[in-house]
Design a protein around this motif. Structure first.
Motif, PDB file in Angstrom:
ATOM      1  N   ASP A 216       0.834  -1.246   0.036  1.00 51.79           N
ATOM      2  CA  ASP A 216       0.172  -0.009  -0.077  1.00 51.79           C
ATOM      3  C   ASP A 216       0.888   1.282   0.094  1.00 51.79           C
ATOM      4  N   LEU A 217       1.965   1.385   0.955  1.00 55.67           N
ATOM      5  CA  LEU A 217       2.948   2.372   0.934  1.00 55.67           C
ATOM      6  C   LEU A 217       3.556   2.496  -0.552  1.00 55.67           C
ATOM      7  N   ILE A 218       4.048   1.463  -1.336  1.00 55.84           N
ATOM      8  CA  ILE A 218       4.592   1.502  -2.424  1.00 55.84           C
ATOM      9  C   ILE A 218       3.707   2.246  -3.558  1.00 55.84           C
ATOM     10  N   GLN A 219       2.498   1.754  -3.447  1.00 54.73           N
ATOM     11  CA  GLN A 219       1.500   2.069  -4.388  1.00 54.73           C
ATOM     12  C   GLN A 219       0.771   3.506  -4.326  1.00 54.73           C
ATOM     13  N   ASN A 220       0.972   3.807  -3.049  1.00 52.73           N
ATOM     14  CA  ASN A 220       0.187   5.111  -2.598  1.00 52.73           C
ATOM     15  C   ASN A 220       1.465   6.302  -2.967  1.00 52.73           C
ATOM     16  N   PHE A 221       2.810   6.065  -2.619  1.00 56.51           N
ATOM     17  CA  PHE A 221       3.479   6.895  -2.521  1.00 56.51           C
ATOM     18  C   PHE A 221       4.814   6.846  -3.673  1.00 56.51           C
ATOM     19  N   ILE A 222       5.193   5.619  -3.837  1.00 61.03           N
ATOM     20  CA  ILE A 222       6.531   5.390  -4.567  1.00 61.03           C
ATOM     21  C   ILE A 222       6.204   5.412  -5.921  1.00 61.03           C
ATOM     22  N   ILE A 223       5.208   4.468  -6.337  1.00 62.98           N
ATOM     23  CA  ILE A 223       4.828   4.275  -7.851  1.00 62.98           C
ATOM     24  C   ILE A 223       4.432   5.652  -8.394  1.00 62.98           C
ATOM     25  N   LYS A 224       3.746   6.259  -7.754  1.00 63.87           N
ATOM     26  CA  LYS A 224       3.231   7.771  -8.393  1.00 63.87           C
ATOM     27  C   LYS A 224       4.599   8.543  -8.785  1.00 63.87           C
ATOM     28  N   GLY A 225       5.592   8.622  -7.910  1.00 61.22           N
ATOM     29  CA  GLY A 225       6.702   9.561  -8.273  1.00 61.22           C
ATOM     30  C   GLY A 225       7.455   8.639  -9.485  1.00 61.22           C
ATOM     31  N   LEU A 226       7.490   7.387  -9.274  1.00 60.38           N
ATOM     32  CA  LEU A 226       8.224   6.717 -10.257  1.00 60.38           C
ATOM     33  C   LEU A 226       7.838   6.963 -11.623  1.00 60.38           C
ATOM     34  N   MET A 227       6.650   6.927 -11.837  1.00 57.02           N
ATOM     35  CA  MET A 227       5.808   7.045 -12.998  1.00 57.02           C
ATOM     36  C   MET A 227       6.183   8.406 -13.480  1.00 57.02           C
ATOM     37  N   PHE A 228       6.226   9.416 -12.691  1.00 54.62           N
ATOM     38  CA  PHE A 228       6.366  10.798 -13.008  1.00 54.62           C
ATOM     39  C   PHE A 228       8.125  10.836 -13.506  1.00 54.62           C
ATOM     40  N   SER A 229       8.975  10.138 -12.887  1.00 56.77           N
ATOM     41  CA  SER A 229      10.238  10.172 -13.297  1.00 56.77           C
ATOM     42  C   SER A 229      10.568   9.536 -14.441  1.00 56.77           C
ATOM     43  N   VAL A 230       9.853   8.407 -14.825  1.00 54.44           N
ATOM     44  CA  VAL A 230       9.960   7.597 -15.870  1.00 54.44           C
ATOM     45  C   VAL A 230       9.529   8.484 -17.185  1.00 54.44           C
ATOM     46  N   MET A 231       8.272   8.904 -17.047  1.00 50.62           N
ATOM     47  CA  MET A 231       7.514   9.893 -18.098  1.00 50.62           C
ATOM     48  C   MET A 231       8.726  11.151 -18.313  1.00 50.62           C
ATOM     49  N   LEU A 232       9.136  11.776 -17.357  1.00 47.05           N
ATOM     50  CA  LEU A 232       9.940  12.924 -17.419  1.00 47.05           C
ATOM     51  C   LEU A 232      11.385  12.351 -18.381  1.00 47.05           C
ATOM     52  N   THR A 233      11.747  11.240 -17.968  1.00 47.86           N
ATOM     53  CA  THR A 233      13.063  10.611 -18.790  1.00 47.86           C
ATOM     54  C   THR A 233      12.745  10.505 -20.236  1.00 47.86           C
ATOM     55  N   ILE A 234      11.533   9.875 -20.428  1.00 43.41           N
ATOM     56  CA  ILE A 234      11.003   9.681 -21.943  1.00 43.41           C
ATOM     57  C   ILE A 234      10.792  10.917 -22.676  1.00 43.41           C
ATOM     58  N   VAL A 235      10.182  11.773 -22.179  1.00 40.99           N
ATOM     59  CA  VAL A 235       9.876  12.915 -22.761  1.00 40.99           C
ATOM     60  C   VAL A 235      11.152  13.825 -23.171  1.00 40.99           C
ATOM     61  N   ALA A 236      11.872  14.032 -22.080  1.00 45.23           N
ATOM     62  CA  ALA A 236      12.865  14.532 -21.944  1.00 45.23           C
ATOM     63  C   ALA A 236      14.251  14.000 -23.110  1.00 45.23           C
ATOM     64  N   THR A 237      14.165  12.705 -23.215  1.00 41.97           N
ATOM     65  CA  THR A 237      15.090  12.167 -24.156  1.00 41.97           C
ATOM     66  C   THR A 237      14.689  12.299 -25.539  1.00 41.97           C
ATOM     67  N   LEU A 238      13.188  12.252 -25.646  1.00 36.55           N
ATOM     68  CA  LEU A 238      12.781  12.092 -27.142  1.00 36.55           C
ATOM     69  C   LEU A 238      12.855  13.685 -27.573  1.00 36.55           C
ATOM     70  N   GLY A 239      12.371  14.411 -26.805  1.00 30.72           N
ATOM     71  CA  GLY A 239      12.518  15.827 -27.073  1.00 30.72           C
ATOM     72  C   GLY A 239      14.035  16.538 -27.146  1.00 30.72           C
ATOM     73  N   GLY A 240      14.964  16.172 -26.167  1.00 31.56           N
ATOM     74  CA  GLY A 240      16.051  16.375 -26.216  1.00 31.56           C
ATOM     75  C   GLY A 240      16.890  15.905 -27.448  1.00 31.56           C
ATOM     76  N   ILE A 241      16.676  14.753 -28.037  1.00 33.68           N
ATOM     77  CA  ILE A 241      17.063  14.194 -29.283  1.00 33.68           C
ATOM     78  C   ILE A 241      16.484  14.683 -30.561  1.00 33.68           C
ATOM     79  N   PHE A 242      15.476  15.105 -30.435  1.00 33.75           N
ATOM     80  CA  PHE A 242      14.853  16.015 -31.749  1.00 33.75           C
ATOM     81  C   PHE A 242      15.677  17.287 -31.727  1.00 33.75           C
ATOM     82  N   PHE A 243      15.318  17.955 -30.558  1.00 30.44           N
ATOM     83  CA  PHE A 243      16.021  19.358 -30.928  1.00 30.44           C
ATOM     84  C   PHE A 243      17.604  19.398 -30.672  1.00 30.44           C
TER      85      PHE A 243
END
Length: 223
Positions: free
Chosen positions: A13-40
């Motif tokens: 419950d702790l992992i689901q409520n606190f950790i996974i939410k943050g992990l998903m944002f970190s992964v999303m930020l990494t993917i978007v910044a990588t794709l956008g960074g490579i393009f520009f």
């Protein structure tokens, strides 16, 4: 010295409520910044290699300027100054995404520039000989090979980028580190929370580094 560490408060419950939410944002930020960074970054690399002063100068100033400033300072500047310029806040998460794309573009630009310059000039001349324009030559001959040659370096930079996502903590964005911090405060175990965060960062980055190393060997064999 007795640290009296206790990790028993960790549960699903702790992992689901606190950790996974943050992990998903970190992964999303990494993917978007990588794709956008490579393009520009690729556009910046082409500008610097164009030989036209009107393109070379601004691209060089941008790349060297971004690479000379700590990322955390760029994050803070963008988060604090942009709302003053546009008259409204854009939120910590959106600010982090735009900042990372703009910042990483400078680093990916240098990687792509090195990749483009690694292609033998004979292949460029061959493309020109069959009537290809500069754009066709880059799109069909040079860039595909440059991406393949620099893929391990691009992925290594992506791993570094994932580690750097923890810096959005400075503006209050809810990344993986923030999730651990909130969990630690709620359960009165901040030391255990930060230790667990360090272990998870290590596991993720070590696994990805191992994958990049294997990929680099395969690409070397193909060559």
């Amino acid at each position: 010295m007795n640290l009296n560490l206790d990790f028993s408060f960790y549960n699903w419950d702790l992992i689901q409520n606190f950790i996974i939410k943050g992990l998903m944002f970190s992964v999303m930020l990494t993917i978007v910044a990588t794709l956008g960074g490579i393009f520009f970054g690729t556009l910046l690399a082409l500008m610097r290699l164009s030989g036209k002063k009107i393109l070379v100068v601004p691209a060089t100033i941008y790349v060297n300027g971004m690479r000379s400033v700590p990322l955390v300072m760029v994050i803070l500047w963008f988060f604090l100054l942009v709302p003053l310029l546009i008259g409204k806040p854009i939120g910590a998460e959106m600010s982090a995404v735009i900042t990372f794309v703009a910042f990483e573009a400078a680093y990916f630009s240098e990687i792509m520039r090195a990749g483009i310059q690694s292609i033998p000039r004979g292949q460029v001349y061959a493309g020109q000989a069959v009537g290809m324009t500069y754009g066709q030559n880059m799109r069909l001959v040079v860039l595909p090979q440059a991406f393949r040659n620099m893929l391990p370096v691009l992925l290594t930079q992506t791993i570094i980028l994932f580690q750097d996502t923890s810096l959005v903590y400075a503006i209050g964005a809810y990344d993986m580190l923030k999730g651990f911090e909130v969990a630690g405060k709620n359960f009165g175990r901040p030391v255990e929370a930060y230790l667990a965060a360090a272990v998870l960062y290590f596991i993720i980055c070590f696994t990805l580094s191992w994958f990049v190393k294997r990929l680099h060997k395969k690409i070397a064999i193909i060559r």
